[in-house]
Design a protein around this motif. Structure first.
Motif, PDB file in Angstrom:
ATOM      1  N   ARG A  24       0.861  -1.278   0.128  1.00  0.00           N
ATOM      2  CA  ARG A  24       0.162   0.168  -0.060  1.00  0.00           C
ATOM      3  C   ARG A  24       0.778   1.201  -0.023  1.00  0.00           C
ATOM      4  O   ARG A  24       0.717   2.146  -0.578  1.00  0.00           O
ATOM      5  N   TRP A  34       0.275   4.563 -12.493  1.00  0.00           N
ATOM      6  CA  TRP A  34      -1.189   4.371 -12.553  1.00  0.00           C
ATOM      7  C   TRP A  34      -1.503   4.365 -14.013  1.00  0.00           C
ATOM      8  O   TRP A  34      -1.213   5.260 -14.816  1.00  0.00           O
ATOM      9  N   ASP A  36      -4.733   4.439 -16.489  1.00  0.00           N
ATOM     10  CA  ASP A  36      -6.267   4.573 -16.578  1.00  0.00           C
ATOM     11  C   ASP A  36      -6.916   3.541 -17.449  1.00  0.00           C
ATOM     12  O   ASP A  36      -6.232   3.076 -18.396  1.00  0.00           O
ATOM     13  N   GLU A  75     -17.150   1.251 -16.021  1.00  0.00           N
ATOM     14  CA  GLU A  75     -16.728   2.257 -15.222  1.00  0.00           C
ATOM     15  C   GLU A  75     -15.401   2.554 -15.105  1.00  0.00           C
ATOM     16  O   GLU A  75     -14.672   1.581 -15.525  1.00  0.00           O
ATOM     17  N   VAL A  77     -11.800   2.721 -13.981  1.00  0.00           N
ATOM     18  CA  VAL A  77     -10.647   2.177 -13.065  1.00  0.00           C
ATOM     19  C   VAL A  77      -9.240   2.579 -13.523  1.00  0.00           C
ATOM     20  O   VAL A  77      -9.103   3.130 -14.213  1.00  0.00           O
ATOM     21  N   SER A  87      -7.554   0.159  -8.609  1.00  0.00           N
ATOM     22  CA  SER A  87      -8.225   1.236  -7.964  1.00  0.00           C
ATOM     23  C   SER A  87      -9.724   1.385  -8.715  1.00  0.00           C
ATOM     24  O   SER A  87      -9.707   1.294  -9.832  1.00  0.00           O
ATOM     25  N   ALA A  89     -14.056   2.100  -7.867  1.00  0.00           N
ATOM     26  CA  ALA A  89     -15.044   2.411  -6.532  1.00  0.00           C
ATOM     27  C   ALA A  89     -14.556   2.965  -5.491  1.00  0.00           C
ATOM     28  O   ALA A  89     -14.893   2.467  -4.304  1.00  0.00           O
ATOM     29  N   GLY A  90     -13.419   3.691  -5.541  1.00  0.00           N
ATOM     30  CA  GLY A  90     -12.958   4.069  -4.380  1.00  0.00           C
ATOM     31  C   GLY A  90     -12.065   3.349  -3.570  1.00  0.00           C
ATOM     32  O   GLY A  90     -11.469   3.566  -2.259  1.00  0.00           O
ATOM     33  N   ARG A  91     -11.624   2.027  -3.974  1.00  0.00           N
ATOM     34  CA  ARG A  91     -10.915   1.255  -3.287  1.00  0.00           C
ATOM     35  C   ARG A  91      -9.684   0.766  -3.823  1.00  0.00           C
ATOM     36  O   ARG A  91      -9.749   0.695  -5.056  1.00  0.00           O
ATOM     37  N   TRP A  92      -8.566   0.333  -3.083  1.00  0.00           N
ATOM     38  CA  TRP A  92      -7.488  -0.323  -3.865  1.00  0.00           C
ATOM     39  C   TRP A  92      -7.698  -1.888  -3.573  1.00  0.00           C
ATOM     40  O   TRP A  92      -7.815  -2.156  -2.406  1.00  0.00           O
TER      41      TRP A  92
END
Length: 100
Positions: A24, A34, A36, A75, A77, A87, A89-92
């Motif tokens: 993390r 990252w 996209d 969606e 990510v 990454s 929905a707001g989560r890793w």
């Protein structure tokens, strides 16, 4: 073997299971890695297809929790290029990337 039960954390920290604290921290420290992407279909075996922003197939990823309940096709990510993290929905999520 994943010791995951409904509502419990997974005891595994390998790709596709729980995320280690060090993983993390490294991911947070390397934001330029990252990529996209757009979520595609989830296969019957739980693999989520990822597409680049032009719609071309990028890779597929797997996580022990059903990804269909976390992200819907279409969606946005992002996939961390170095440390197999999705990454969404707001989560890793620590994922197994079919590319290795």
């Amino acid at each position: 073997m994943c010791l995951h039960e409904a509502g419990a954390l997974c005891a595994e920290v390998g790709p596709g299971h729980d995320m280690h604290l060090i993983q993390r921290r490294i991911v947070a420290a390397t934001p330029s890695r990252w990529i996209d992407a757009i979520a595609g279909a989830v296969d019957a075996d739980g693999w989520l297809e990822l597409r680049d922003l032009e719609g071309r197939a990028l890779t597929r990823v797997w996580h022990h929790a059903p990804l269909a309940s976390i992200v819907a096709p279409g969606e946005p990510v992002a996939l961390h290029a170095g440390y197999h993290v999705l990454s969404a929905a707001g989560r890793w999520l620590n994922v197994r990337d079919e590319r290795g």
